[in-house]
Design an enzyme around this catalytic site. Structure first.
Site, PDB file in Angstrom:
ATOM      1  N   HIS A  82       5.332  12.536   3.011  1.00 43.14           N
ATOM      2  CA  HIS A  82       4.996  11.334   2.332  1.00 43.14           C
ATOM      3  C   HIS A  82       3.287  11.309   2.426  1.00 43.14           C
ATOM      4  CE1 HIS A  82       4.820   7.062   2.206  1.00 43.14           C
ATOM      5  NE2 HIS A  82       3.537   7.017   3.251  1.00 43.14           N
ATOM      6  N   ASP A 161      10.211  -4.712   7.504  1.00 45.52           N
ATOM      7  CA  ASP A 161       8.839  -4.286   7.038  1.00 45.52           C
ATOM      8  C   ASP A 161       8.344  -4.953   5.927  1.00 45.52           C
ATOM      9  OD1 ASP A 161       6.268  -2.665   7.023  1.00 45.52           O
ATOM     10  OD2 ASP A 161       7.611  -1.972   5.046  1.00 45.52           O
ATOM     11  N   ARG A 168       1.147  -9.757   5.953  1.00 42.45           N
ATOM     12  CA  ARG A 168       0.117  -9.318   6.595  1.00 42.45           C
ATOM     13  C   ARG A 168      -0.796  -9.452   5.318  1.00 42.45           C
ATOM     14  NH1 ARG A 168       1.822  -3.652   7.759  1.00 42.45           N
ATOM     15  NH2 ARG A 168      -0.334  -3.408   7.940  1.00 42.45           N
ATOM     16  N   SER A 183       4.668   0.399   9.970  1.00 45.42           N
ATOM     17  CA  SER A 183       5.085   0.035   8.740  1.00 45.42           C
ATOM     18  C   SER A 183       5.546   1.161   7.993  1.00 45.42           C
ATOM     19  CB  SER A 183       3.818  -0.657   7.859  1.00 45.42           C
ATOM     20  OG  SER A 183       4.437  -0.868   6.505  1.00 45.42           O
ATOM     21  N   LYS A 187       9.842   3.113   7.319  1.00 45.59           N
ATOM     22  CA  LYS A 187      10.562   3.441   6.228  1.00 45.59           C
ATOM     23  C   LYS A 187      10.842   4.882   6.247  1.00 45.59           C
ATOM     24  CE  LYS A 187       6.991   1.245   4.318  1.00 45.59           C
ATOM     25  NZ  LYS A 187       6.052   0.316   3.632  1.00 45.59           N
TER      26      LYS A 187
HETATM   27  N1  URA Z   1       1.470   1.075   3.270  1.00 48.52           N
HETATM   28  C1  URA Z   1       2.575   0.529   4.003  1.00 48.52           C
HETATM   29  O1  URA Z   1       3.600   0.948   3.595  1.00 48.52           O
HETATM   30  N2  URA Z   1       2.410  -0.307   4.922  1.00 48.52           N
HETATM   31  C2  URA Z   1       0.979  -0.605   5.385  1.00 48.52           C
HETATM   32  O2  URA Z   1       1.105  -1.375   6.277  1.00 48.52           O
HETATM   33  C3  URA Z   1       0.137  -0.066   4.595  1.00 48.52           C
HETATM   34  C4  URA Z   1       0.218   0.817   3.530  1.00 48.52           C
END
Ligand code: URA
Ligand code: CA
Length: 433
Positions: A82, A161, A168, A183, A187
């Site tokens: 990632h 999320d 946010r 966050s 994933k």
């Molecule tokens: N990318 C994400 O997936 N989450 C965040 O909080 C910031 C960047």
């Protein structure tokens, strides 16, 4: 559990238990906790932070808030990769076949691009016939057969999320390390891989502008991943300028194929070797990353990596002939040169602006719904440290539109040319285990 009590405790610097965090996320996902309470809670986290335990619990609770991908039908240690987001970052297209060619099972979910960053799924769609919407069974079968498959996100992954990130975004609580780390990692946990290799970008074109911030984020994600039982490593790499030379979907596929032939840009190849070597060791295939790098170099030289790219493409219904003949990729009607207005050396290139310019030419989306031009993009001819003379080509715009003045202005202004030569930025800053 009363949400107001949790908010108060966090506001005062206290710690939440696993049960409390689980309940909070469960109720928030179900609509039982209003956005205003979750916003105030996020602001408390912004100022008070979270312990490693809290971060792991929050991440696991968010991962469990929706579907969780089951990769147990795939043999071996499944490794995901990632990146925190860059411009011209073609690494997934290279790493999937590269790591697969030495035996690493790569089961990867990727996304589409938005704004100035591209997405691997869009890039793969530049290959004629390539199917990016695989069902679970096909995905597992392809990873078992070819060691690599890449699919778009399907199903209902991490709804907590999605909801929290949206909140946010409008409550000035995005840039909190515990919230970003949980966050991203929620994933990763939900996508089911056993091991994760993270590419945390730093520099002017990255989410984290300063190396220290990037290191802090990398450490937070590695602690969460390992705390949740997934072998996690992070590489901190440079995003002070776009990676490689190509920015745009088909253009990046071409760059990926050239790299797998051993003829790609040095920075991309070096980054792929670094990330790939951690994928190989995480999969338990070699003891050391040095050994792993040797295997990866060998598989490029022998042509095996390129063969794996073909198998990977045909496995997903794409036309493998693109690998032998790049003319099979979509190409744009116009190629327009952008020239330097003065003599000197390239001192900096605003990566985000290059990404935005590529997007203006059609390579990217301004909204999630907009369509893109797979052939469009930019090929840089000059990078930081290069000498230029007035009239030299800085970059070439590939487009199917005549209306390029805005993009051209963006490219010109993204290049800083100075009399003194600047050294190219270091590519790799650190590795966090
Ligand atoms: N990318 C994400 O997936 N989450 C965040 O909080 C910031 C960047
Ligand atoms: Ca590139």
């Amino acid at each position: 559990m009363r949400m107001v009590d949790l908010m108060e405790r966090k506001r005062n610097g206290g710690e939440l238990t696993k049960t409390e965090i689980d309940e909070m996320i469960e109720q928030y996902t179900a609509g039982g906790i209003p956005d205003y309470q979750m916003s105030a809670f996020s602001m408390a986290v912004y100022f008070q932070g979270m312990t490693t335990g809290e971060r792991v619990h929050l991440t696991q609770a968010m991962a469990a808030s929706g579907d969780q991908v089951d990769l147990s039908g795939i043999e071996g240690v499944k490794v995901d990769k990632h990146s925190t987001g860059g411009v011209g970052d073609t690494t997934t297209l290279i790493l999937a076949p590269l790591a697969a060619s030495v035996g690493v099972p790569v089961a990867k979910m990727s996304g589409r691009g938005l704004g100035h960053t591209g997405g691997t799924i869009d890039k793969l769609e530049a290959i004629d016939g390539f199917d990016v919407e695989l069902n679970g069974d096909t995905f597992n079968r392809l990873v078992n057969e070819n060691k690599a498959a890449v699919t778009g996100q399907s199903g209902n992954l991490t709804p907590a999320d999605k909801k929290l990130y949206g909140l946010r975004d409008v409550t000035a609580t995005v840039d909190s390390i515990p919230l970003i780390a949980s966050s991203i990692m929620s994933k990763k946990l939900a996508s089911g891989a056993d091991a994760v290799v993270l590419d945390v970008k730093t520099g002017t074109g990255a989410f984290m502008k300063e190396t220290e911030q990037a290191r802090e984020l990398a450490e937070a994600m590695v602690d969460i991943g390992n705390g949740a039982g997934r072998h996690t490593t992070a590489v901190i790499s440079d995003m002070n300028q776009p990676l490689g030379y190509a920015v745009g979907n088909a253009l990046e596929v071409k760059e990926a194929i050239e790299t797998l032939k051993g003829e790609g840009p040095d920075d991309i190849f070096e980054l792929c070797l670094a990330l790939g070597s951690h994928m190989v060791t995480a999969a338990g295939l070699t003891e050391t990353t040095e050994e792993a790098k040797e295997h990866l170099r060998e598989t490029v030289h022998s042509g095996k990596a390129l063969e794996t790219m073909k198998t990977f493409i045909s496995g997903q219904g794409g036309n493998p002939a693109v690998v032998d003949d790049l003319e099979n990729l979509p190409s744009a009607s116009y190629q327009k040169e952008v020239k330097a207005a003065q003599d000197g050396y390239i001192a900096s290139i605003e990566a985000e602006d290059i990404g935005t310019a590529a997007s203006m030419l059609g390579a990217g989306r301004t909204t999630k719904e907009s369509s893109i031009d797979l052939a469009a993009g930019i090929v840089l001819h000059k990078k930081i440290g290069d000498a230029v003379q007035r009239g030299d080509v800085l970059a070439v715009m590939h487009c199917n539109t005549d209306n390029t003045s805005e993009a051209e202005e963006k490219i010109v202004s993204s290049y800083m040319i100075e009399k003194q030569q600047t050294k190219p930025p270091q590519l790799l800053y650190d590795v966090i285990f």
